[in-house]
Design a protein around this motif. Structure first.
Motif, PDB file in Angstrom:
ATOM      1  N   ALA A  44       0.814  -1.221   0.000  1.00  0.00           N
ATOM      2  CA  ALA A  44       0.000   0.000   0.000  1.00  0.00           C
ATOM      3  C   ALA A  44       0.848   1.272   0.000  1.00  0.00           C
ATOM      4  O   ALA A  44       0.585   2.209   0.767  1.00  0.00           O
ATOM      5  N   CYS A  45       1.840   1.319  -0.851  1.00  0.00           N
ATOM      6  CA  CYS A  45       2.689   2.512  -0.945  1.00  0.00           C
ATOM      7  C   CYS A  45       1.918   3.643  -1.625  1.00  0.00           C
ATOM      8  O   CYS A  45       1.263   3.432  -2.639  1.00  0.00           O
ATOM      9  N   VAL A  46       2.012   4.823  -1.052  1.00  0.00           N
ATOM     10  CA  VAL A  46       1.366   6.008  -1.629  1.00  0.00           C
ATOM     11  C   VAL A  46       2.067   6.403  -2.932  1.00  0.00           C
ATOM     12  O   VAL A  46       1.424   6.786  -3.899  1.00  0.00           O
ATOM     13  N   ASP A  51      10.558   3.415  -5.667  1.00  0.00           N
ATOM     14  CA  ASP A  51      11.090   4.673  -5.122  1.00  0.00           C
ATOM     15  C   ASP A  51      10.965   4.694  -3.595  1.00  0.00           C
ATOM     16  O   ASP A  51      11.884   5.130  -2.896  1.00  0.00           O
ATOM     17  N   THR A  52       9.836   4.219  -3.082  1.00  0.00           N
ATOM     18  CA  THR A  52       9.611   4.193  -1.636  1.00  0.00           C
ATOM     19  C   THR A  52      10.629   3.295  -0.952  1.00  0.00           C
ATOM     20  O   THR A  52      11.195   3.660   0.084  1.00  0.00           O
ATOM     21  N   GLU A  57      15.427   2.740   2.379  1.00  0.00           N
ATOM     22  CA  GLU A  57      16.782   2.235   2.589  1.00  0.00           C
ATOM     23  C   GLU A  57      17.763   3.381   2.836  1.00  0.00           C
ATOM     24  O   GLU A  57      18.608   3.304   3.729  1.00  0.00           O
ATOM     25  N   ASN A  58      17.640   4.464   2.071  1.00  0.00           N
ATOM     26  CA  ASN A  58      18.496   5.642   2.290  1.00  0.00           C
ATOM     27  C   ASN A  58      18.276   6.226   3.685  1.00  0.00           C
ATOM     28  O   ASN A  58      19.233   6.599   4.375  1.00  0.00           O
ATOM     29  N   TYR A  59      17.014   6.324   4.086  1.00  0.00           N
ATOM     30  CA  TYR A  59      16.678   6.846   5.407  1.00  0.00           C
ATOM     31  C   TYR A  59      17.297   5.963   6.486  1.00  0.00           C
ATOM     32  O   TYR A  59      17.898   6.454   7.449  1.00  0.00           O
ATOM     33  N   LEU A  60      17.161   4.645   6.327  1.00  0.00           N
ATOM     34  CA  LEU A  60      17.703   3.696   7.296  1.00  0.00           C
ATOM     35  C   LEU A  60      19.222   3.775   7.371  1.00  0.00           C
ATOM     36  O   LEU A  60      19.803   3.742   8.463  1.00  0.00           O
ATOM     37  N   ILE A  61      19.876   3.887   6.246  1.00  0.00           N
ATOM     38  CA  ILE A  61      21.341   4.002   6.228  1.00  0.00           C
ATOM     39  C   ILE A  61      21.779   5.260   6.972  1.00  0.00           C
ATOM     40  O   ILE A  61      22.701   5.232   7.795  1.00  0.00           O
TER      41      ILE A  61
END
Length: 69
Positions: A44-46, A51-52, A57-61
């Motif tokens: 259910a990605c907006v 891309d989400t 993954e970038n946010y987590l890194i």
């Protein structure tokens, strides 16, 4: 629905759950544990699912880098 596998040796469960919480308004993400990886399932990605996942993954890194000990 897509999966993102994260190696346990690189990412902590605490940082993963913080990231899941940060993305809670744009995707439903469930986390399960396997032998040597955490499996994040995206539903259910907006926005575009690929891309989400990349942004997650970038946010987590970035979060992992900031919270390193």
């Amino acid at each position: 629905m897509s999966d993102l596998k994260l190696k346990k040796e690189l990412f902590s469960l605490t940082n993963i759950f913080q990231s899941v919480n940060a993305f809670s308004e744009i995707a439903d993400i469930s986390v399960s544990e396997e032998a040597d990886v955490y499996n994040c399932k995206f539903c259910a990605c907006v926005y575009d699912e690929d891309d989400t996942i990349r942004e997650f993954e970038n946010y987590l890194i970035d979060l992992s880098y900031k919270n390193r000990q």
